[in-house]
Design a protein around this motif. Sequence first.
Motif, PDB file in Angstrom:
ATOM      1  N   GLU A 110      18.569  27.220  12.512  1.00  0.00           N
ATOM      2  CA  GLU A 110      18.281  26.131  11.589  1.00  0.00           C
ATOM      3  C   GLU A 110      18.355  26.560  10.118  1.00  0.00           C
ATOM      4  OE1 GLU A 110      18.082  23.180  12.573  1.00  0.00           O
ATOM      5  OE2 GLU A 110      17.835  23.456  14.714  1.00  0.00           O
ATOM      6  N   VAL A 111      17.653  27.611   9.743  1.00  0.00           N
ATOM      7  CA  VAL A 111      17.606  27.990   8.327  1.00  0.00           C
ATOM      8  C   VAL A 111      17.970  29.460   8.135  1.00  0.00           C
ATOM      9  CG1 VAL A 111      15.944  26.241   7.645  1.00  0.00           C
ATOM     10  CG2 VAL A 111      15.122  28.419   8.541  1.00  0.00           C
ATOM     11  N   GLY A 112      18.707  30.009   9.086  1.00  0.00           N
ATOM     12  CA  GLY A 112      19.069  31.421   9.001  1.00  0.00           C
ATOM     13  C   GLY A 112      19.921  31.739   7.792  1.00  0.00           C
ATOM     14  N   GLY A 113      20.734  30.784   7.349  1.00  0.00           N
ATOM     15  CA  GLY A 113      21.598  31.037   6.201  1.00  0.00           C
ATOM     16  C   GLY A 113      20.811  31.287   4.930  1.00  0.00           C
ATOM     17  N   LEU A 114      19.590  30.795   4.872  1.00  0.00           N
ATOM     18  CA  LEU A 114      18.749  30.997   3.692  1.00  0.00           C
ATOM     19  C   LEU A 114      17.791  32.171   3.860  1.00  0.00           C
ATOM     20  CD1 LEU A 114      17.828  27.271   2.965  1.00  0.00           C
ATOM     21  CD2 LEU A 114      19.582  28.658   1.841  1.00  0.00           C
ATOM     22  N   ALA A 115      17.848  32.830   5.023  1.00  0.00           N
ATOM     23  CA  ALA A 115      16.990  33.985   5.305  1.00  0.00           C
ATOM     24  C   ALA A 115      15.514  33.649   5.169  1.00  0.00           C
ATOM     25  CB  ALA A 115      17.354  35.151   4.392  1.00  0.00           C
ATOM     26  N   ILE A 116      15.152  32.440   5.544  1.00  0.00           N
ATOM     27  CA  ILE A 116      13.751  32.019   5.495  1.00  0.00           C
ATOM     28  C   ILE A 116      13.191  32.063   6.916  1.00  0.00           C
ATOM     29  CG2 ILE A 116      12.164  30.145   4.962  1.00  0.00           C
ATOM     30  CD1 ILE A 116      14.223  29.150   2.938  1.00  0.00           C
ATOM     31  N   PRO A 117      12.216  32.879   7.175  1.00  0.00           N
ATOM     32  CA  PRO A 117      11.668  32.957   8.534  1.00  0.00           C
ATOM     33  C   PRO A 117      10.947  31.663   8.922  1.00  0.00           C
ATOM     34  CG  PRO A 117      10.294  34.194   7.023  1.00  0.00           C
ATOM     35  CD  PRO A 117      11.494  33.768   6.244  1.00  0.00           C
ATOM     36  N   ALA A 118      11.115  31.302  10.173  1.00  0.00           N
ATOM     37  CA  ALA A 118      10.427  30.121  10.707  1.00  0.00           C
ATOM     38  C   ALA A 118       9.627  30.541  11.926  1.00  0.00           C
ATOM     39  CB  ALA A 118      11.437  29.045  11.072  1.00  0.00           C
ATOM     40  N   HIS A 119       8.448  30.021  12.047  1.00  0.00           N
ATOM     41  CA  HIS A 119       7.580  30.388  13.163  1.00  0.00           C
ATOM     42  C   HIS A 119       7.190  29.124  13.925  1.00  0.00           C
ATOM     43  CE1 HIS A 119       7.232  34.440  11.555  1.00  0.00           C
ATOM     44  NE2 HIS A 119       6.996  33.899  10.362  1.00  0.00           N
ATOM     45  N   GLY A 120       7.321  29.191  15.241  1.00  0.00           N
ATOM     46  CA  GLY A 120       6.972  28.036  16.068  1.00  0.00           C
ATOM     47  C   GLY A 120       6.440  28.485  17.413  1.00  0.00           C
ATOM     48  N   THR A 121       5.834  27.576  18.104  1.00  0.00           N
ATOM     49  CA  THR A 121       5.278  27.848  19.433  1.00  0.00           C
ATOM     50  C   THR A 121       6.013  26.998  20.464  1.00  0.00           C
ATOM     51  OG1 THR A 121       3.106  28.276  18.482  1.00  0.00           O
ATOM     52  CG2 THR A 121       3.188  27.831  20.844  1.00  0.00           C
ATOM     53  N   ALA A 122       6.339  27.592  21.588  1.00  0.00           N
ATOM     54  CA  ALA A 122       7.052  26.860  22.634  1.00  0.00           C
ATOM     55  C   ALA A 122       6.134  25.844  23.303  1.00  0.00           C
ATOM     56  CB  ALA A 122       7.600  27.830  23.673  1.00  0.00           C
ATOM     57  N   ASN A 123       6.677  24.667  23.578  1.00  0.00           N
ATOM     58  CA  ASN A 123       5.915  23.666  24.322  1.00  0.00           C
ATOM     59  C   ASN A 123       6.132  23.867  25.820  1.00  0.00           C
ATOM     60  OD1 ASN A 123       8.460  22.573  24.810  1.00  0.00           O
ATOM     61  ND2 ASN A 123       8.319  21.202  23.031  1.00  0.00           N
ATOM     62  N   ALA A 124       5.827  22.859  26.612  1.00  0.00           N
ATOM     63  CA  ALA A 124       5.826  23.034  28.066  1.00  0.00           C
ATOM     64  C   ALA A 124       7.195  22.903  28.728  1.00  0.00           C
ATOM     65  CB  ALA A 124       4.874  22.016  28.690  1.00  0.00           C
ATOM     66  N   TRP A 125       8.268  22.642  27.984  1.00  0.00           N
ATOM     67  CA  TRP A 125       9.565  22.477  28.620  1.00  0.00           C
ATOM     68  C   TRP A 125      10.047  23.754  29.290  1.00  0.00           C
ATOM     69  CZ3 TRP A 125      11.063  17.992  30.039  1.00  0.00           C
ATOM     70  CH2 TRP A 125      10.774  16.858  29.279  1.00  0.00           C
ATOM     71  N   TRP A 126       9.690  24.905  28.735  1.00  0.00           N
ATOM     72  CA  TRP A 126      10.112  26.151  29.373  1.00  0.00           C
ATOM     73  C   TRP A 126       9.466  26.289  30.750  1.00  0.00           C
ATOM     74  CZ3 TRP A 126       7.022  30.125  31.080  1.00  0.00           C
ATOM     75  CH2 TRP A 126       5.683  30.100  30.679  1.00  0.00           C
ATOM     76  N   VAL A 127       8.269  25.735  30.904  1.00  0.00           N
ATOM     77  CA  VAL A 127       7.593  25.779  32.199  1.00  0.00           C
ATOM     78  C   VAL A 127       8.374  24.960  33.225  1.00  0.00           C
ATOM     79  CG1 VAL A 127       5.478  25.224  33.466  1.00  0.00           C
ATOM     80  CG2 VAL A 127       5.346  26.098  31.117  1.00  0.00           C
ATOM     81  N   LEU A 128       8.846  23.787  32.818  1.00  0.00           N
ATOM     82  CA  LEU A 128       9.624  22.948  33.728  1.00  0.00           C
ATOM     83  C   LEU A 128      10.904  23.662  34.156  1.00  0.00           C
ATOM     84  CD1 LEU A 128       9.721  20.127  35.057  1.00  0.00           C
ATOM     85  CD2 LEU A 128      11.120  19.382  33.127  1.00  0.00           C
ATOM     86  N   ALA A 129      11.551  24.325  33.211  1.00  0.00           N
ATOM     87  CA  ALA A 129      12.760  25.079  33.557  1.00  0.00           C
ATOM     88  C   ALA A 129      12.444  26.188  34.555  1.00  0.00           C
ATOM     89  CB  ALA A 129      13.386  25.660  32.289  1.00  0.00           C
ATOM     90  N   ALA A 130      11.320  26.879  34.344  1.00  0.00           N
ATOM     91  CA  ALA A 130      10.926  27.949  35.260  1.00  0.00           C
ATOM     92  C   ALA A 130      10.613  27.400  36.653  1.00  0.00           C
ATOM     93  CB  ALA A 130       9.716  28.698  34.699  1.00  0.00           C
ATOM     94  N   VAL A 131       9.979  26.248  36.711  1.00  0.00           N
ATOM     95  CA  VAL A 131       9.687  25.613  38.007  1.00  0.00           C
ATOM     96  C   VAL A 131      10.987  25.285  38.725  1.00  0.00           C
ATOM     97  CG1 VAL A 131       8.750  23.537  39.100  1.00  0.00           C
ATOM     98  CG2 VAL A 131       7.428  24.714  37.331  1.00  0.00           C
ATOM     99  N   GLY A 132      11.972  24.787  37.991  1.00  0.00           N
ATOM    100  CA  GLY A 132      13.273  24.515  38.594  1.00  0.00           C
ATOM    101  C   GLY A 132      13.880  25.767  39.196  1.00  0.00           C
TER     102      GLY A 132
END
Length: 204
Positions: A110-132
């Motif tokens: 998203e903002v890598g071209g500006l070298a600005i770090p972004a921090h976020g937390t994963a929601n529950a969608w990764w859990v659904l993928a793991a269940v699959g």
Amino acid sequence: MNGVPGLLRAVALTALGGVLALVAAGRVWSQTTVQIPAAAATHVSVTGNAVEPSLSALAIAILALAAGLVAARGVLRRIVGVVIVAIGAAVVAVSIDGRGAVSAALTSHEVGGLAIPAHGTANAWWVLAAVGGLLAVVAGVLAAARSGAWAAMGRKYDAPSASRPVVAKGDPSDTAWDALDRGEDPTADAAATGLEAAGGEAAE
């Protein structure tokens, strides 16, 4: 879980696992707001495909292998089951890895071209993928372990093959069938005999 019901359950579990992983891959896994110098704050987000680009491909492979379970027989079906286990396990591993990779994905995608770090937390969608992925693993184990019985039961549902009619011994039609087997026209002799008879009558 023997026979056709067992096969149908394994196919359903495999397909469901692939669908869950594919759906989860297309959803937003994380979002945050980044403050850009001399500009307004920017809202950024990443989908599962951005976090783990291989996830969709793995999910599609699982869906294809669900069809492979139906088409395969015997040892080949066992091999398909083992492959499903491997790919399902890969989906689980990729999903778990994606949970901790969302911040890097937010920054680089998203903002890598500006070298600005972004921090976020994963929601529950990764859990659904793991269940699959887990569902696919379970289905693959069942296919690898029990597909021998499924193959034996599945033969009842094959399309019936064409068979030669049974004729009584000494039946004139038996000779006709033998001629057909040799690639000859069984009516040719009859036609020739009729012509000879007609010629004889005309001569008289």
